[in-house]
Design a protein around this motif. Structure first.
Motif, PDB file in Angstrom:
ATOM      1  N   ASP A 178     101.421  38.555 -15.123  1.00 55.88           N
ATOM      2  CA  ASP A 178     100.999  37.709 -14.008  1.00 55.88           C
ATOM      3  C   ASP A 178     101.226  38.387 -12.661  1.00 55.88           C
ATOM      4  O   ASP A 178     100.650  37.979 -11.658  1.00 55.88           O
ATOM      5  N   GLU A 179     102.066  39.411 -12.630  1.00 52.50           N
ATOM      6  CA  GLU A 179     102.441  40.035 -11.366  1.00 52.50           C
ATOM      7  C   GLU A 179     101.821  41.404 -11.132  1.00 52.50           C
ATOM      8  O   GLU A 179     101.683  41.834  -9.984  1.00 52.50           O
ATOM      9  N   SER A 180     101.455  42.117 -12.207  1.00 47.14           N
ATOM     10  CA  SER A 180     101.008  43.494 -12.022  1.00 47.14           C
ATOM     11  C   SER A 180     100.098  43.950 -13.154  1.00 47.14           C
ATOM     12  O   SER A 180      99.982  43.291 -14.192  1.00 47.14           O
ATOM     13  N   VAL A 181      99.480  45.116 -12.912  1.00 49.30           N
ATOM     14  CA  VAL A 181      98.635  45.768 -13.920  1.00 49.30           C
ATOM     15  C   VAL A 181      99.011  47.251 -13.938  1.00 49.30           C
ATOM     16  O   VAL A 181      99.138  47.883 -12.885  1.00 49.30           O
ATOM     17  N   SER A 182      99.214  47.793 -15.120  1.00 47.68           N
ATOM     18  CA  SER A 182      99.521  49.212 -15.234  1.00 47.68           C
ATOM     19  C   SER A 182      98.533  49.874 -16.185  1.00 47.68           C
ATOM     20  O   SER A 182      98.108  49.270 -17.174  1.00 47.68           O
ATOM     21  N   GLN A 183      98.166  51.130 -15.865  1.00 48.47           N
ATOM     22  CA  GLN A 183      97.261  51.912 -16.695  1.00 48.47           C
ATOM     23  C   GLN A 183      97.859  53.281 -16.937  1.00 48.47           C
ATOM     24  O   GLN A 183      98.565  53.823 -16.089  1.00 48.47           O
ATOM     25  N   ARG A 207     101.128  46.242  -8.197  1.00 47.33           N
ATOM     26  CA  ARG A 207     101.409  44.821  -8.039  1.00 47.33           C
ATOM     27  C   ARG A 207     100.151  44.092  -7.581  1.00 47.33           C
ATOM     28  O   ARG A 207      99.345  44.616  -6.800  1.00 47.33           O
ATOM     29  N   LYS A 208      99.970  42.870  -8.058  1.00 42.99           N
ATOM     30  CA  LYS A 208      98.792  42.091  -7.702  1.00 42.99           C
ATOM     31  C   LYS A 208      98.933  41.518  -6.294  1.00 42.99           C
ATOM     32  O   LYS A 208     100.038  41.258  -5.818  1.00 42.99           O
ATOM     33  N   GLU A 209      97.781  41.334  -5.647  1.00 43.12           N
ATOM     34  CA  GLU A 209      97.761  40.742  -4.310  1.00 43.12           C
ATOM     35  C   GLU A 209      98.307  39.316  -4.377  1.00 43.12           C
ATOM     36  O   GLU A 209      98.043  38.574  -5.320  1.00 43.12           O
ATOM     37  N   GLY A 210      99.059  38.929  -3.361  1.00 44.50           N
ATOM     38  CA  GLY A 210      99.611  37.579  -3.309  1.00 44.50           C
ATOM     39  C   GLY A 210     100.948  37.440  -3.978  1.00 44.50           C
ATOM     40  O   GLY A 210     101.599  36.391  -3.874  1.00 44.50           O
ATOM     41  N   ARG A 211     101.385  38.474  -4.690  1.00 44.98           N
ATOM     42  CA  ARG A 211     102.691  38.465  -5.329  1.00 44.98           C
ATOM     43  C   ARG A 211     103.719  39.165  -4.442  1.00 44.98           C
ATOM     44  O   ARG A 211     103.375  39.807  -3.458  1.00 44.98           O
ATOM     45  N   SER A 212     104.973  39.035  -4.828  1.00 41.26           N
ATOM     46  CA  SER A 212     106.032  39.713  -4.094  1.00 41.26           C
ATOM     47  C   SER A 212     105.788  41.222  -4.112  1.00 41.26           C
ATOM     48  O   SER A 212     105.505  41.792  -5.165  1.00 41.26           O
ATOM     49  N   LYS A 213     105.834  41.840  -2.940  1.00 38.70           N
ATOM     50  CA  LYS A 213     105.575  43.273  -2.805  1.00 38.70           C
ATOM     51  C   LYS A 213     104.178  43.619  -3.310  1.00 38.70           C
ATOM     52  O   LYS A 213     103.959  44.594  -4.019  1.00 38.70           O
ATOM     53  N   GLY A 214     103.202  42.753  -2.962  1.00 38.16           N
ATOM     54  CA  GLY A 214     101.825  42.954  -3.402  1.00 38.16           C
ATOM     55  C   GLY A 214     101.260  44.284  -2.952  1.00 38.16           C
ATOM     56  O   GLY A 214     101.602  44.800  -1.885  1.00 38.16           O
TER      57      GLY A 214
END
Length: 262
Positions: A178-183, A207-214
């Motif tokens: 819910d917070e990030s995406v890694s590849q 980190r996804k936009e709108g999350r902590s440390k986006g």
């Protein structure tokens, strides 16, 4: 001048090979008039060149994370034997043809045979379980599990999904929460003598936009182990931000059997 892309460099390489082939073809009359040893040498070089070009395409575009697990020497030997069988067949179907004419026809087919051999091996790996496990298991599909990492009040967890895109020669991992995406940036597969299957990889996490440390981006390394008996993935990861954790993925939705490209 801007740096050439991989596609441009590949195209230039391919054109160079094509020009080399045309140049060599013009040399054939001289070879035809020479001894049998010269003809066999040129024939072997041509067959190997066609097979090597297929391997070049696989490695040039980052598709070789599993190539080292394949018995390439045996595959090449088998391909040369197959070409020999074709040569005998062409010779029997072309009575009165010279050695030069027979070899010319076989060379024309060698590129097609090399490509078909690679496709056949990839299909066998995808659909024959015993052969697949002798190389590396098929992990393609979507895995669901949890990531465990140290928190302020002890160990915390996050639900994650792992999309595995895998072919007979390459593998790519995409981990989402819910917070990030890694590849993955680079992956190296490993198979031990005791049939222990592991993936060593470098990844980039955003980190996804709108999350902590986006929009924060950092990299890390991970080791992922496939438990064949349990059908689970267990791993440990370490990041450049000096954090670490582990992940366990057990639920899996496999790709359809006919999806052989991922």
């Amino acid at each position: 001048m801007a740096e050439k892309t991989s596609i441009q460099r590949h195209t230039k390489w391919r054109r160079g090979v094509s020009h080399h082939r045309r140049t060599e073809v013009w040399k054939w009359p001289a070879v035809k008039a020479g001894n049998h040893s010269a003809r066999r040498t040129l024939f072997g070089c041509k067959v190997f060149e066609n097979f090597a070009y297929v391997i070049h395409v696989i490695t040039r575009f980052g598709l070789a994370s599993m190539l080292h697990l394949w018995p390439l020497s045996k595959i090449l030997s088998g391909a040369l034997i197959l070409v020999g069988v074709v040569a005998v067949f062409v010779a029997t179907q072309s009575p009165g043809a010279s050695t030069y004419e027979i070899l010319t026809k076989v060379i024309r087919f060698s590129g097609v045979l090399s490509t078909l051999t690679i496709i056949a091996l990839g299909a066998a790996w995808r659909w024959v379980p015993h052969f697949q496990n002798s190389i590396f298991p098929y992990l393609g599909g979507r895995w669901i599990g949890q990531v465990y990492f140290p928190g302020e009040c002890g160990e915390e967890t996050r639900d994650v999904t792992l999309d595995v895109i895998q072919t007979a020669f390459s593998i790519k991992l995409i981990l989402k929460s819910d917070e990030s995406v890694s590849q993955t940036l680079a992956v190296q597969s490993s198979k031990s003598d005791t049939d222990e299957y592991k993936l060593y990889y470098v990844y980039e996490n955003k980190r996804k936009e709108g999350r902590s440390k986006g929009s924060r981006v950092y990299r890390g390394v991970a080791i992922l182990r496939f438990e064949l008996d349990q059908g689970e993935l267990h791993g440990d990861y370490f990041t450049e931000t000096h954090r670490s954790g582990r992940l366990i993925l057990g639920d899996r939705k496999r790709n359809n059997w006919w999806v052989f490209w991922r």
